[in-house]
Design a protein around this motif. Structure first.
Motif, mmCIF file in Angstrom:
data_model
loop_
_atom_site.group_PDB
_atom_site.id
_atom_site.type_symbol
_atom_site.label_atom_id
_atom_site.label_comp_id
_atom_site.label_asym_id
_atom_site.label_seq_id
_atom_site.Cartn_x
_atom_site.Cartn_y
_atom_site.Cartn_z
ATOM 1 N N HIS A 1 -39.567 45.251 -1.908
ATOM 2 C CA HIS A 1 -39.359 46.625 -2.366
ATOM 3 C C HIS A 1 -37.933 47.111 -2.197
ATOM 4 C CE1 HIS A 1 -43.822 46.898 -2.110
ATOM 5 N NE2 HIS A 1 -43.592 47.523 -3.244
ATOM 6 N N ALA B 1 -47.577 37.650 -0.566
ATOM 7 C CA ALA B 1 -47.866 39.074 -0.530
ATOM 8 C C ALA B 1 -47.267 39.764 -1.745
ATOM 9 C CB ALA B 1 -47.299 39.690 0.739
ATOM 10 N N ALA C 1 -51.731 48.440 6.127
ATOM 11 C CA ALA C 1 -52.757 47.434 6.396
ATOM 12 C C ALA C 1 -53.795 47.999 7.357
ATOM 13 C CB ALA C 1 -52.105 46.195 6.991
ATOM 14 N N LEU D 1 -62.235 48.337 5.046
ATOM 15 C CA LEU D 1 -62.838 47.055 5.365
ATOM 16 C C LEU D 1 -63.901 47.158 6.457
ATOM 17 C CD1 LEU D 1 -61.671 45.364 3.413
ATOM 18 C CD2 LEU D 1 -60.232 44.228 5.098
ATOM 19 N N ARG E 1 -45.301 33.718 3.163
ATOM 20 C CA ARG E 1 -46.145 34.907 3.253
ATOM 21 C C ARG E 1 -45.552 36.039 2.435
ATOM 22 N NH1 ARG E 1 -48.671 37.219 8.372
ATOM 23 N NH2 ARG E 1 -49.200 38.511 6.595
ATOM 24 N N PHE F 1 -68.603 37.610 4.836
ATOM 25 C CA PHE F 1 -67.909 38.828 4.435
ATOM 26 C C PHE F 1 -66.486 38.520 3.988
ATOM 27 C CE2 PHE F 1 -65.232 42.512 5.346
ATOM 28 C CZ PHE F 1 -65.877 43.468 4.562
ATOM 29 N N ASP F 2 -65.804 37.732 4.780
ATOM 30 C CA ASP F 2 -64.428 37.373 4.414
ATOM 31 C C ASP F 2 -64.368 36.695 3.054
ATOM 32 O OD1 ASP F 2 -63.469 38.466 6.711
ATOM 33 O OD2 ASP F 2 -63.020 36.588 7.733
ATOM 34 N N LEU G 1 -60.104 33.744 0.116
ATOM 35 C CA LEU G 1 -60.027 33.728 1.580
ATOM 36 C C LEU G 1 -58.564 33.676 2.029
ATOM 37 C CD1 LEU G 1 -61.818 33.744 4.078
ATOM 38 C CD2 LEU G 1 -61.680 31.253 4.110
ATOM 39 N N TYR H 1 -56.034 50.587 5.658
ATOM 40 C CA TYR H 1 -56.990 49.927 4.779
ATOM 41 C C TYR H 1 -58.073 49.227 5.595
ATOM 42 C CZ TYR H 1 -58.870 46.890 1.192
ATOM 43 O OH TYR H 1 -59.714 46.250 0.347
ATOM 44 N N TRP H 2 -57.620 48.595 6.643
ATOM 45 C CA TRP H 2 -58.561 47.881 7.503
ATOM 46 C C TRP H 2 -59.600 48.827 8.105
ATOM 47 C CZ3 TRP H 2 -60.020 43.109 8.842
ATOM 48 C CH2 TRP H 2 -60.733 42.945 10.030
ATOM 49 N N LEU I 1 -53.379 38.929 4.170
ATOM 50 C CA LEU I 1 -53.238 40.371 4.383
ATOM 51 C C LEU I 1 -53.675 40.789 5.773
ATOM 52 C CD1 LEU I 1 -54.566 41.548 0.923
ATOM 53 C CD2 LEU I 1 -52.210 41.341 1.693
ATOM 54 N N PHE I 2 -54.741 40.190 6.256
ATOM 55 C CA PHE I 2 -55.273 40.587 7.555
ATOM 56 C C PHE I 2 -55.420 39.359 8.436
ATOM 57 C CE2 PHE I 2 -56.893 43.210 4.139
ATOM 58 C CZ PHE I 2 -56.338 44.417 4.475
ATOM 59 N N LEU J 1 -49.275 39.069 -4.805
ATOM 60 C CA LEU J 1 -50.493 39.858 -4.810
ATOM 61 C C LEU J 1 -50.179 41.275 -5.265
ATOM 62 C CD1 LEU J 1 -52.191 38.761 -1.453
ATOM 63 C CD2 LEU J 1 -52.508 37.869 -3.756
ATOM 64 N N LYS K 1 -57.198 37.085 1.708
ATOM 65 C CA LYS K 1 -57.737 37.960 2.757
ATOM 66 C C LYS K 1 -57.025 37.696 4.082
ATOM 67 C CE LYS K 1 -60.910 40.223 5.266
ATOM 68 N NZ LYS K 1 -61.028 40.253 6.731
ATOM 69 N N TYR L 1 -60.023 28.129 10.863
ATOM 70 C CA TYR L 1 -60.955 28.987 10.133
ATOM 71 C C TYR L 1 -61.153 28.489 8.707
ATOM 72 C CZ TYR L 1 -63.287 33.414 8.964
ATOM 73 O OH TYR L 1 -64.190 34.372 8.574
ATOM 74 N N LEU M 1 -49.248 46.435 -0.483
ATOM 75 C CA LEU M 1 -48.600 47.129 0.619
ATOM 76 C C LEU M 1 -49.023 46.606 1.983
ATOM 77 C CD1 LEU M 1 -48.718 50.749 -0.720
ATOM 78 C CD2 LEU M 1 -46.840 49.107 -0.742
ATOM 79 N N ALA M 2 -50.227 46.088 2.043
ATOM 80 C CA ALA M 2 -50.774 45.706 3.345
ATOM 81 C C ALA M 2 -49.835 44.765 4.097
ATOM 82 C CB ALA M 2 -52.138 45.078 3.167
ATOM 83 N N SER M 3 -49.254 43.838 3.344
ATOM 84 C CA SER M 3 -48.380 42.875 4.019
ATOM 85 C C SER M 3 -47.054 43.503 4.401
ATOM 86 C CB SER M 3 -48.119 41.680 3.101
ATOM 87 O OG SER M 3 -47.473 42.144 1.937
ATOM 88 N N LEU N 1 -53.296 45.759 -1.640
ATOM 89 C CA LEU N 1 -52.954 44.353 -1.478
ATOM 90 C C LEU N 1 -51.441 44.208 -1.372
ATOM 91 C CD1 LEU N 1 -55.374 42.640 -4.019
ATOM 92 C CD2 LEU N 1 -55.674 43.051 -1.574
#
Lengths: 205, 205, 205, 205
Positions: free
Chosen positions: C35, C108, D121, D129, C104, D159-160, C165, D124-125, C171-172, C111, C168, C182, D113-115, D111
């Motif tokens: 940005h 990101a 993040a 989520l 990353r 869920f993930d 996945l 949103y979480w 981001l988290f 995305l 996901k 995982y 902005l979260a990163s 998506l």
DNA sequence: ACGTAATCGAGACGGTACGTCCTGTCTTCCA
DNA sequence: TGGAAGACAGGACGTACCGTCTCGATTACGT
């Protein structure tokens, strides 16, 4: 006008606030100067709400005018019986007032505002110039009465010239000699053609 | 110094823009005055981007200084061979310059800014005062050389006094008579002790 | 299109400049992020004129796309003869690419941009997703051919699930265990119903 | 903590302004999108001073976060007594929310902005989520309690995977079939290994 | 004792202008 | 022609004050 209406219903104004405001104005005037003095800063520095300032003064200039008004020095008209002793005392007063930090700030401000704002010019005229003009007239007329000066003296012109000289030196300070000395020489020069017959007094310098 | 390096790499500045900016400044100075002159307004009125102004001038004052600089009138030193003819021409020039709308604005502005901003004071000093001081010196010295005035004349003091008088009258205009007349009387009064009929008086100091 | 016109009249483009630009973009991407990456900054950091950037890339996104394009890692499709050995190598590659700082950032960014800019989505789709989808298909089909997995496997769905996945977890990020672990567990879970011991189950679909 | 101190000294904020601001943000988000949403435009469209926005929100992102926060749809956890009826209702809700114009914008923005912004993040979480994760857990655990699913279900993983799938399909929309159908198939695939002994329930589709 | 009325603090509000940063285009010189 | 340098119109940024306003709390005065 409206002779201090004696029935102020409601909560009376806190004079502490008055003083805090004007004090802050003076303080800010000497530190940041006229142009950068903001009402917000005054409120902060005075520990007072902006509203309390706007309630008292309609404009920034009015506020500033009030502040320098209360700090205005008393004008004492000397009467020693001798022309030059009187004049020297006046010059001394002027030096005190106009050559201090605040004094120069104030004077410079006045010069800057007088043209812009008729209101300011008027205040300055009434509060500063008129009294001094009158003082000068008193002193010189006494000297004429005593026979020290001839009666054809143009007091107005001499006052205007000295006054203008003050402005000129405020804006463009001398580097060669102290202002007071220069002032005195100017005064001697202006009065010299008017000394009376005992011409031997002229040498005084 | 740095003799205007003639190889200004990059796109050269558009002189049209220069003129538009300074023109807008002058226009706004005469209409809204110094205090309410905003750079935003200058940009709008000049039809120019704000950046183009900030690229040229670091501060508002610099901008204004530049604007009145280009509008500065030429100073002509008369040389008629007669003292009072010379002086009258000078007074006439001064009247034109300093008593016009823009002239008074400018002068008042200068007075207000000179104390605040050393930079402004310096500009005014160099560009306005010095040349006029020099002009006065030239005229008076010619008169001395011609024998019209005595040599013990204190040119600096007389200049300062007249200059201060100009300030005083700019701030507090006369109502009784035209300024030019008052000026002339002041000048007569200041020069009167130095007229040179009895050449033996020259020794007096 | 316009197959690399071989007659570039005029001075040819300096490839040094090309590299400098893309290098600066990568550098800025990792430091200030997508940005806050400004073309001005790219030009400065690359020691290149803004013009030289605009001449090459029509938009900021195009520029960025080009930069990450050249830094795109090669994709190697393993072929060890064993399903899980192949998968582990793929996971290792993914870890290297997607979990580095730049990786990353890039992911990101993609995305974030894919939805906004169809152009970006398309690039990402063609350059990243398609090859990986194909690689997955190759590996899984080889396993089916070897009889390790049943043929009713829905490759697309499994790819989409693993791909999602990745998003996901990008981001988290997990805090409980390493991502690779995982991921492997997820993969085991998804493939588990398709292990091929009783070959008679194959007909079900 | 700090239980909403009910004595907010000073003039209280105008809730009208609050609404106008957030409304304008939503409106601009759907029209010009996240990247081109300028605070200036928000102020204009809301008929509100820029300062009133900056007073409330420290950054652009905070503003946008707040805007989509108030527009967040209520999450209803169904409890029909049947696993697939519950799931279908959830899917339906998700479709409404995430596949609307604003919904897609929002999700894509999140998506992106979260990163970049940990703050985003986290919002949103916590807001999106976590509640949905909890809802999923409730539904699946109820199904386990009813004996519809086996207890060894890895809820987090499922869920993930579904969550990631949502992201993937948001970024790269399917062209072959409606998203809802694809989602349901994915869910069936993920839950299939966990159906309990009465295996004849599997045919439900 | 109680309402009336003004003051005071705090701060929200619509504004204006600030000076900075960046955009994408252009114009000029040099190689 | 390519490239470096930089001017240009324009747009948005986030900040500082402006002068007005709306609050709750305080402080007097006349009932």
């Amino acid at each position: 006008m409206s002779q201090a209406l004696p029935c102020p219903i409601g909560r009376p104004r806190c004079s502490e606030v008055d003083r805090a405001i004007l004090g802050a104005v003076i303080s800010l005037l000497t530190t940041v100067g006229y142009h950068r003095l903001s009402i917000e800063a005054v409120a902060t520095q005075a520990g007072v709400a902006k509203t309390s300032i706007y309630r008292r003064y309609a404009t920034r200039d009015e506020l500033i005018a009030a502040a320098i008004e209360v700090n205005r020095p008393a004008l004492v008209i000397p009467d020693t019986g001798d022309l030059w002793q009187d004049l020297d005392q006046v010059l001394e007063q002027a030096a005190e007032v106009d050559l201090s930090a605040l004094g120069r700030q104030t004077l410079a401000m006045m010069l800057g505002l007088a043209s812009t704002s008729p209101r300011f010019a008027q205040i300055y005229w009434q509060r500063y110039l008129m009294p001094r003009h009158k003082a000068a007239a008193v002193i010189l007329e006494r000297a004429i009465a005593r026979g020290e000066l001839s009666a054809d003296l143009n007091i107005d012109l001499i006052f205007d010239l000295m006054c203008g000289l003050l402005y000129k030196l405020t804006l463009f300070p001398l580097e060669t000699e102290p202002v007071e000395v220069y002032f005195r020489r100017a005064l001697e020069f202006l009065l010299q053609p008017h000394y009376h017959q005992p011409p031997q007094a002229v040498e005084a310098d």
